[in-house]
Design a protein around this motif. Structure first.
Motif, PDB file in Angstrom:
ATOM      1  N   ASN A 100      -4.614   6.229  -6.508  1.00 33.40           N
ATOM      2  CA  ASN A 100      -4.106   7.241  -5.395  1.00 33.40           C
ATOM      3  C   ASN A 100      -3.162   8.262  -6.123  1.00 33.40           C
ATOM      4  OD1 ASN A 100      -4.930   5.729  -3.189  1.00 33.40           O
ATOM      5  ND2 ASN A 100      -3.350   4.365  -3.162  1.00 33.40           N
ATOM      6  N   ARG A 101      -2.569   7.975  -7.368  1.00 38.57           N
ATOM      7  CA  ARG A 101      -1.780   9.078  -7.801  1.00 38.57           C
ATOM      8  C   ARG A 101      -2.997   9.841  -8.742  1.00 38.57           C
ATOM      9  NH1 ARG A 101       1.221   4.767  -6.916  1.00 38.57           N
ATOM     10  NH2 ARG A 101       3.322   5.337  -6.114  1.00 38.57           N
ATOM     11  N   LYS A 107      -5.249   6.881   4.040  1.00 37.32           N
ATOM     12  CA  LYS A 107      -5.782   6.036   2.824  1.00 37.32           C
ATOM     13  C   LYS A 107      -5.611   4.583   3.310  1.00 37.32           C
ATOM     14  CE  LYS A 107      -6.742   7.722  -1.574  1.00 37.32           C
ATOM     15  NZ  LYS A 107      -6.402   8.395  -2.431  1.00 37.32           N
ATOM     16  N   PHE A 108      -4.751   4.189   3.921  1.00 40.66           N
ATOM     17  CA  PHE A 108      -4.641   2.767   4.146  1.00 40.66           C
ATOM     18  C   PHE A 108      -5.515   2.315   5.324  1.00 40.66           C
ATOM     19  CE2 PHE A 108      -2.550  -0.328   7.091  1.00 40.66           C
ATOM     20  CZ  PHE A 108      -2.251  -1.329   6.137  1.00 40.66           C
ATOM     21  N   TYR A 138      -5.310   0.212  -8.065  1.00 43.92           N
ATOM     22  CA  TYR A 138      -5.224   1.365  -6.714  1.00 43.92           C
ATOM     23  C   TYR A 138      -4.170   2.186  -6.669  1.00 43.92           C
ATOM     24  CZ  TYR A 138      -5.388   2.040  -1.872  1.00 43.92           C
ATOM     25  OH  TYR A 138      -5.499   2.623  -0.564  1.00 43.92           O
ATOM     26  N   GLY A 139      -3.023   1.817  -7.365  1.00 45.05           N
ATOM     27  CA  GLY A 139      -1.879   2.564  -7.182  1.00 45.05           C
ATOM     28  C   GLY A 139      -2.145   4.011  -8.176  1.00 45.05           C
ATOM     29  N   ASP A 157      10.149   9.169  -0.216  1.00 44.84           N
ATOM     30  CA  ASP A 157       9.091   7.785   0.045  1.00 44.84           C
ATOM     31  C   ASP A 157       8.884   6.919  -0.927  1.00 44.84           C
ATOM     32  OD1 ASP A 157       7.031   7.573   2.492  1.00 44.84           O
ATOM     33  OD2 ASP A 157       5.789   7.347   0.336  1.00 44.84           O
ATOM     34  N   PRO A 158       8.645   5.520  -0.589  1.00 45.75           N
ATOM     35  CA  PRO A 158       8.533   4.717  -1.522  1.00 45.75           C
ATOM     36  C   PRO A 158       7.510   5.089  -2.597  1.00 45.75           C
ATOM     37  CG  PRO A 158       8.186   3.731   0.825  1.00 45.75           C
ATOM     38  CD  PRO A 158       8.621   5.159   0.860  1.00 45.75           C
ATOM     39  N   ALA A 159       6.609   5.800  -2.304  1.00 44.96           N
ATOM     40  CA  ALA A 159       5.335   6.074  -3.321  1.00 44.96           C
ATOM     41  C   ALA A 159       5.829   6.984  -4.346  1.00 44.96           C
ATOM     42  CB  ALA A 159       4.182   6.792  -2.435  1.00 44.96           C
ATOM     43  N   ARG A 197       1.449   0.734 -13.668  1.00 45.63           N
ATOM     44  CA  ARG A 197       2.166   2.020 -13.155  1.00 45.63           C
ATOM     45  C   ARG A 197       3.223   2.591 -13.936  1.00 45.63           C
ATOM     46  NH1 ARG A 197       3.541   1.639  -7.883  1.00 45.63           N
ATOM     47  NH2 ARG A 197       5.074   3.305  -8.449  1.00 45.63           N
ATOM     48  N   TYR A 213      -4.644  -6.936  -2.116  1.00 45.95           N
ATOM     49  CA  TYR A 213      -5.557  -6.597  -1.339  1.00 45.95           C
ATOM     50  C   TYR A 213      -6.869  -7.583  -1.381  1.00 45.95           C
ATOM     51  CZ  TYR A 213      -2.861  -2.533  -2.168  1.00 45.95           C
ATOM     52  OH  TYR A 213      -1.752  -1.633  -2.329  1.00 45.95           O
ATOM     53  N   ASP A 255       1.862   1.732  -3.333  1.00 38.75           N
ATOM     54  CA  ASP A 255       1.090   2.154  -4.292  1.00 38.75           C
ATOM     55  C   ASP A 255       0.446   3.438  -4.062  1.00 38.75           C
ATOM     56  OD1 ASP A 255       0.422   0.179  -6.086  1.00 38.75           O
ATOM     57  OD2 ASP A 255      -0.966  -0.949  -4.770  1.00 38.75           O
ATOM     58  N   GLY A 256       1.331   4.200  -2.953  1.00 40.93           N
ATOM     59  CA  GLY A 256       0.905   5.622  -2.637  1.00 40.93           C
ATOM     60  C   GLY A 256      -0.258   5.851  -1.481  1.00 40.93           C
ATOM     61  N   ALA A 257      -0.565   4.815  -1.020  1.00 46.43           N
ATOM     62  CA  ALA A 257      -1.679   5.170   0.162  1.00 46.43           C
ATOM     63  C   ALA A 257      -0.992   5.513   1.392  1.00 46.43           C
ATOM     64  CB  ALA A 257      -2.166   3.858   0.395  1.00 46.43           C
ATOM     65  N   ALA A 268       0.849  -1.247   0.078  1.00 47.39           N
ATOM     66  CA  ALA A 268       0.086  -0.133   0.080  1.00 47.39           C
ATOM     67  C   ALA A 268       0.818   1.188   0.181  1.00 47.39           C
ATOM     68  CB  ALA A 268      -0.867   0.015   1.126  1.00 47.39           C
ATOM     69  N   ARG A 269       1.911   1.304   0.686  1.00 53.20           N
ATOM     70  CA  ARG A 269       2.982   2.510   0.796  1.00 53.20           C
ATOM     71  C   ARG A 269       3.389   2.806  -0.884  1.00 53.20           C
ATOM     72  NH1 ARG A 269       7.597   2.345   4.993  1.00 53.20           N
ATOM     73  NH2 ARG A 269       8.187   4.229   3.913  1.00 53.20           N
TER      74      ARG A 269
END
Lengths: 299, 350
Positions: B103-104, A201-202, B99-100, B72-74, B151, B88, A195-197, A192-193
């Motif tokens: 979120n973007r 959001k998580f 999902y990714g 950050d990883p994102a 992505r 998920y 994926d940008g949550a 999730a991290r």
């Protein structure tokens, strides 16, 4: 042909004998237990179908009478109490507000507390958890006087806020959610991290949907617990319009009894039965969720 | 497509354990690099540092032109495939993949188009509305891949993605992943403990041991010219035979058990060395210079493994299935160029 015919017979016969020995005893115990629990309810139902004069004269009734509808109607819609501005329906409403507010509030609060404890590197997270946990040793009954003092000082007596808020902090809920969150795989958090949550959001997108069976289970427990609250509502609500069912039953009977009238037992029994319906309905409806939430996890 | 460059990178945990000793390397755009090593060698830690899931203790890491140490990883423009897929569970395949992007804040139309495209590429079109629990292991693996490729990241990271699949599926997915990576041309770092995966998939292999990179090289370099006894014994099944002995100074190694084996290298007189010989580089040869005592013949179908003793040291020879052989004494010769010599004390190549 003969072989297949005899095989099931010989298999069934000993089983039938075992059925007699063990299951009869088992069932006898179960039936006794069920009768023990159900007879009072049946008695309440039959008694509620009689006229108050009859009940006063002859005691509890085992047979059905003719006044069922009248009594239930009176219990639900006839004004009662000293002031007469409360009916069974308003009490039912109040109980619902307390039960739902109590359960929802507890779930939100304990979920957020557990989220903080499990997922954030707080300095004293473990300590905080154990402090929350030790509040199990301090139920409302122990701290009722100071709690009352605080609520009274804040001017929250005779309000839904005063009725609900002091009961919200829940060690049990926090504990359940903590254990559940700790069993969510670390990789899910990391995915999730990536994926940008973010933390919010998580929580909303992943953790809450994953916990839905847990939430359902805790909702049931907490709703019933909130619904059955007696002491705190008695203390905090003096206005009759805020009475809940559980305390209202007694209040109505008492109010009438202290006058010169005959206590309306039939009506009180009807109200008691009505008070039992919502918790039973909720447990029956959600019991499969309940079992799921407490046993298996959907991960 | 981006370059990954790492300078003096290291990782020390708060308890003082150094998981990755300082290392520097560059991964070229479009390259497929496999980090391989036994468990606990630091390969996953290194990958997680690249992903940003593990903090970097010292050193610098760049993806493209950007230093990403504190990113950050994102925001690193990476995608990662996890060992347990980390799908998920409450979302459908479609939502998992999307999902990714959601979120973007990618526009919905574009998300739908990209998800469809990724699903087609991975043969997932029929499964888009299922939940992960309704999919087989291989399909879940594909969804995890889909989540990565949709992505269109600068860097793919794979953390032992095939280790939960059965052997047959693993072989198939290995080829699929490699083909997909070739097609997309995305720079990839792949962690595994399986040397077959490493050999078959990599453009370059990094062999790690005890938090140190033992060797970086193409699969063929790693296999034929291992830089240390660790690499020699880790890569290859069965592993390289290592025989202890001493240099004689005149182009031979005197083994501890008595025999002298000629080597095409100069060996310092009396220096303790390890002589490395790959099982498949040896051949049964009636006139060969090396005496070998066969104790067990292992039948593997495509070839046979002969286990036995060479100068009282355990030794294995691999011969083709057509070679008829029984137990007992035999003579061997080594193929030219097959001899590796290592320092007996430090294990490095001589």
């Amino acid at each position: 042909m003969t072989a297949t015919d005899t095989a099931p017979v010989s298999a069934v016969t000993p089983r039938r004998r075992r059925l007699k020995l063990e299951t009869v005893l088992d069932h006898a115990v179960l039936i006794c237990g069920a009768l023990f629990m159900l007879t009072p309810i049946f008695l309440a139902l039959t008694t509620a179908s009689h006229d108050k004069v009859l009940i006063q004269r002859e005691g509890l009734q085992w047979a059905f009478g003719s006044e069922t509808l009248t009594n239930f109607n009176a219990a639900m819609f006839e004004p009662g109490g000293f002031t007469g501005d409360i009916t069974g329906a308003t009490m039912l409403m109040n109980s619902f507000i307390l039960g739902v507010g109590f359960a929802v509030g507890k779930i939100i609060l304990s979920m957020m507390a557990a989220y903080a404890i499990v997922y954030f590197r707080l300095r004293f997270a473990t300590l905080a958890f154990w402090v929350i946990f030790t509040t199990l040793l301090l139920p409302l009954e122990v701290r009722i006087v100071p709690s009352y003092e605080v609520i009274q000082g804040m001017g929250l007596t005779n309000s839904y806020t005063g009725l609900i808020v002091p009961l919200l902090a829940s060690a049990t809920g926090t504990f359940f959610f903590r254990q559940f969150f700790m069993s969510v795989p670390e990789e899910l958090v990391e995915a999730a991290r990536i994926d940008g949550a973010g933390p919010f959001k998580f929580f909303v997108d992943i953790l809450v949907p994953l916990s839905r069976t847990m939430i359902a289970a805790i909702f049931i427990i907490m709703f019933v617990y909130g619904w059955n609250q007696y002491l705190w509502p008695t203390l905090i609500t003096t206005e009759e319009s805020l009475f809940t069912l559980v305390r209202g039953i007694r209040q109505i009977v008492q109010a009438i009894a202290e006058g010169s009238e005959i206590p309306d037992y039939g009506r009180a029994m009807a109200l008691a039965l009505i008070a039992m319906i919502p918790p039973v309905a909720i447990v029956v409806t959600f019991q499969s969720w309940f079992v799921k939430g407490l046993t298996e996890t959907d991960k | 497509m981006a370059q990954l460059s790492v300078t003096d990178l290291s990782k020390t945990y708060p308890n003082g354990f150094t998981a990755v000793h300082p290392c520097s390397f560059e991964i070229e755009p479009g390259e497929f690099v496999v980090l391989v090593g036994p468990s606990g060698c630091g390969k996953s830690t290194l990958l997680r540092m690249i992903a940003g899931l593990e903090e970097i203790t010292t050193g610098e890491m760049r993806i493209g032109d950007r230093v990403v140490n504190d990113v950050d990883p994102a925001h690193r423009d990476i995608a990662m495939v996890f060992q347990n897929y980390a799908l998920y569970p409450h979302m459908t395949v479609r939502k998992n993949i999307a999902y990714g992007l959601r979120n973007r804040k990618v526009p919905a139309g574009e998300i739908a188009q990209r998800v469809t495209q990724a699903a087609e590429m991975l043969n997932l079109t029929d499964y888009l509305d299922r939940r992960p629990s309704q999919l087989s292991g291989g399909q879940r693996q594909r969804v995890a891949m889909g989540r990565a490729i949709v992505r269109d990241p600068a860097l793919f990271l794979f953390d032992e993605p095939l280790s939960n699949l059965d052997a047959k599926l693993r072989n198939q997915m290995r080829i699929e992943i490699r083909a997909l990576q070739r097609r997309l041309g995305v720079t990839s770092v792949y962690v595994t403990h399986d040397q077959v995966e490493a050999m078959t998939m990599a453009d370059r292999i990094f062999v790690l041991n005890d938090g140190r990179i033992e060797q970086i090289g193409t699969p063929s370099e790693i296999y034929h010219r291992p830089a240390s006894t660790f690499v020699a014994s880790f890569m290859g099944a069965p592993p390289m035979n290592l025989l202890s002995g001493r240099g004689t100074g005149n182009g031979a190694v005197a083994l501890d058990g008595g025999q002298a084996v000629p080597v095409p290298l100069d060996t310092e007189s009396n220096r303790p060395v390890l002589l490395g010989l790959r099982p498949e580089d040896m051949a049964l040869d009636g006139a060969g210079p090396i005496a070998f005592d066969i104790e067990i013949v292992e039948e593997l179908g495509a070839h046979r493994l002969l286990h036995g003793r060479l100068s009282e040291q355990p030794f294995t020879v691999s011969v083709s299935k057509d070679t008829e052989v029984g137990t007992g004494p035999a003579r061997l010769s080594a193929r030219p160029g097959a001899v590796n010599l290592f320092c007996a004390e430090k294990g490095h190549r001589l």
